[in-house]
Design an enzyme around this catalytic site. Structure first.
Site, PDB file in Angstrom:
ATOM      1  N   LYS A   9      -2.070  17.157  20.965  1.00  0.00           N
ATOM      2  CA  LYS A   9      -1.084  17.772  20.083  1.00  0.00           C
ATOM      3  C   LYS A   9      -1.639  19.076  19.487  1.00  0.00           C
ATOM      4  O   LYS A   9      -2.850  19.344  19.582  1.00  0.00           O
ATOM      5  CB  LYS A   9      -0.694  16.754  19.003  1.00  0.00           C
ATOM      6  CG  LYS A   9       0.039  15.518  19.578  1.00  0.00           C
ATOM      7  CD  LYS A   9       0.316  14.487  18.486  1.00  0.00           C
ATOM      8  CE  LYS A   9       1.146  13.323  18.991  1.00  0.00           C
ATOM      9  NZ  LYS A   9       1.352  12.283  17.939  1.00  0.00           N
ATOM     10  N   TYR A  49      10.576  12.997  22.477  1.00  0.00           N
ATOM     11  CA  TYR A  49      10.574  11.946  21.454  1.00  0.00           C
ATOM     12  C   TYR A  49      11.970  11.380  21.188  1.00  0.00           C
ATOM     13  O   TYR A  49      12.223  10.843  20.100  1.00  0.00           O
ATOM     14  CB  TYR A  49       9.968  12.485  20.155  1.00  0.00           C
ATOM     15  CG  TYR A  49       8.456  12.511  20.159  1.00  0.00           C
ATOM     16  CD1 TYR A  49       7.712  11.342  20.336  1.00  0.00           C
ATOM     17  CD2 TYR A  49       7.745  13.704  19.949  1.00  0.00           C
ATOM     18  CE1 TYR A  49       6.316  11.356  20.327  1.00  0.00           C
ATOM     19  CE2 TYR A  49       6.356  13.724  19.934  1.00  0.00           C
ATOM     20  CZ  TYR A  49       5.656  12.552  20.123  1.00  0.00           C
ATOM     21  OH  TYR A  49       4.278  12.556  20.107  1.00  0.00           O
ATOM     22  N   HIS A 115      -1.158  12.190  22.011  1.00  0.00           N
ATOM     23  CA  HIS A 115      -0.090  11.290  22.441  1.00  0.00           C
ATOM     24  C   HIS A 115      -0.494  10.613  23.738  1.00  0.00           C
ATOM     25  O   HIS A 115      -1.124  11.233  24.585  1.00  0.00           O
ATOM     26  CB  HIS A 115       1.204  12.085  22.709  1.00  0.00           C
ATOM     27  CG  HIS A 115       2.222  11.316  23.503  1.00  0.00           C
ATOM     28  ND1 HIS A 115       3.123  10.464  22.914  1.00  0.00           N
ATOM     29  CD2 HIS A 115       2.446  11.232  24.847  1.00  0.00           C
ATOM     30  CE1 HIS A 115       3.874   9.900  23.861  1.00  0.00           C
ATOM     31  NE2 HIS A 115       3.483  10.353  25.036  1.00  0.00           N
ATOM     32  N   GLU A 126       7.881  10.439  31.245  1.00  0.00           N
ATOM     33  CA  GLU A 126       7.199  11.565  30.601  1.00  0.00           C
ATOM     34  C   GLU A 126       6.543  12.495  31.630  1.00  0.00           C
ATOM     35  O   GLU A 126       6.580  13.718  31.475  1.00  0.00           O
ATOM     36  CB  GLU A 126       6.180  11.034  29.582  1.00  0.00           C
ATOM     37  CG  GLU A 126       6.874  10.376  28.389  1.00  0.00           C
ATOM     38  CD  GLU A 126       5.941   9.650  27.423  1.00  0.00           C
ATOM     39  OE1 GLU A 126       6.453   9.049  26.460  1.00  0.00           O
ATOM     40  OE2 GLU A 126       4.711   9.661  27.626  1.00  0.00           O
TER      41      GLU A 126
HETATM   42  N1  UDP Z   1       4.748   9.376  13.362  1.00  0.00           N
HETATM   43  C1  UDP Z   1       4.845   9.836  12.060  1.00  0.00           C
HETATM   44  N2  UDP Z   1       5.096   8.933  11.062  1.00  0.00           N
HETATM   45  C2  UDP Z   1       5.258   7.593  11.326  1.00  0.00           C
HETATM   46  C3  UDP Z   1       5.171   7.149  12.645  1.00  0.00           C
HETATM   47  C4  UDP Z   1       4.901   8.069  13.662  1.00  0.00           C
HETATM   48  O1  UDP Z   1       4.690  11.027  11.803  1.00  0.00           O
HETATM   49  O2  UDP Z   1       5.468   6.824  10.383  1.00  0.00           O
HETATM   50  C5  UDP Z   1       4.464  10.350  14.434  1.00  0.00           C
HETATM   51  C6  UDP Z   1       3.007  10.246  14.905  1.00  0.00           C
HETATM   52  O3  UDP Z   1       2.530  11.564  15.194  1.00  0.00           O
HETATM   53  C7  UDP Z   1       3.124   9.426  16.183  1.00  0.00           C
HETATM   54  C8  UDP Z   1       4.459   9.924  16.719  1.00  0.00           C
HETATM   55  O4  UDP Z   1       5.273  10.082  15.554  1.00  0.00           O
HETATM   56  O5  UDP Z   1       2.039   9.646  17.050  1.00  0.00           O
HETATM   57  C9  UDP Z   1       5.155   9.004  17.688  1.00  0.00           C
HETATM   58  O6  UDP Z   1       5.285   7.729  17.099  1.00  0.00           O
HETATM   59  P1  UDP Z   1       4.973   6.404  17.928  1.00  0.00           P
HETATM   60  O7  UDP Z   1       5.436   5.243  17.102  1.00  0.00           O
HETATM   61  O8  UDP Z   1       5.505   6.528  19.307  1.00  0.00           O
HETATM   62  O9  UDP Z   1       3.366   6.376  17.925  1.00  0.00           O
HETATM   63  P2  UDP Z   1       2.317   6.638  19.131  1.00  0.00           P
HETATM   64  O10 UDP Z   1       2.946   6.107  20.393  1.00  0.00           O
HETATM   65  O11 UDP Z   1       2.055   8.123  19.176  1.00  0.00           O
HETATM   66  O12 UDP Z   1       1.080   5.877  18.728  1.00  0.00           O
HETATM   67 MG    MG Z   2       4.786   6.463  21.215  1.00  0.00          MG
END
Ligand code: UDP
Ligand code: MG
Length: 149
Positions: A9, A49, A115, A126
């Site tokens: 990121k 997303y 990510h 993706e």
């Molecule tokens: N995110 C955030 N606040 C939250 C949850 C997620 O800002 O409460 C952001 C964080 O950068 C995360 C991304 O949204 O990596 C995607 O969320 P996901 O639940 O898919 O988590 P990941 O798969 O990245 O672990």
């Molecule tokens: Mg995710």
């Protein structure tokens, strides 16, 4: 063999963590099959997303992803989706184990550096979104030293 989509990121790029992150996946024994530094537009970040579009953090997440260049990658290997998620660590850096990327390099969930696809099916989608041009075909000559026959 399985493939996953990994993205460093904008904070990971700005903080000079590209080499460190690539090194962790490389040393593990996974193969880099696609790599590019790019900035994405808002609509593209929203598409990536899309599953999270109803979440309260979605607008901030999109701003974060478009705030600077990212490094988009495809990594290949046995169980690379799940193992990649383990290398990355928990979504919230406060819950990420030391030794994981987020455990070692991040503090805030909205600045969690990296990510990784959460399933083989998301990885497929993706990779198609980020690498419409396709990815490289190659296998390391060290393959038999990393994988059993
Ligand atoms: N995110 C955030 N606040 C939250 C949850 C997620 O800002 O409460 C952001 C964080 O950068 C995360 C991304 O949204 O990596 C995607 O969320 P996901 O639940 O898919 O988590 P990941 O798969 O990245 O672990
Ligand atoms: Mg995710």
């Amino acid at each position: 063999m399985e493939q996953t989509f990994i993205m460093i990121k904008p904070d990971g790029v700005q903080r000079g963590l590209i080499g460190e992150i690539i090194s962790r996946f490389e040393k593990k024994g996974f193969y880099l099959k696609g790599l590019k530094l790019m900035s994405v537009e808002r609509s593209f970040a929203e598409k990536h997303y899309a599953d999270l579009s109803s979440k309260p953090f979605f607008p901030g997440l999109v701003e974060y992803i478009i705030s600077g260049p990212v490094v988009a990658m495809v990594w290949e290997g046995k169980d690379v989706v799940l193992t990649g998620r383990k290398i990355i660590g928990a979504t919230k850096p406060s819950e990420a184990t030391p030794g994981t990327i987020r455990g070692d390099f991040a503090v805030e969930v909205g600045r969690n550096v990296i990510h990784g696809s959460d399933s083989v099916e998301s990885a497929r989608k993706e990779i198609a979104l980020w690498f419409p041009e396709g990815i490289a075909e190659w296998r390391s000559n060290l393959h038999p030293w990393i994988y059993e026959a």
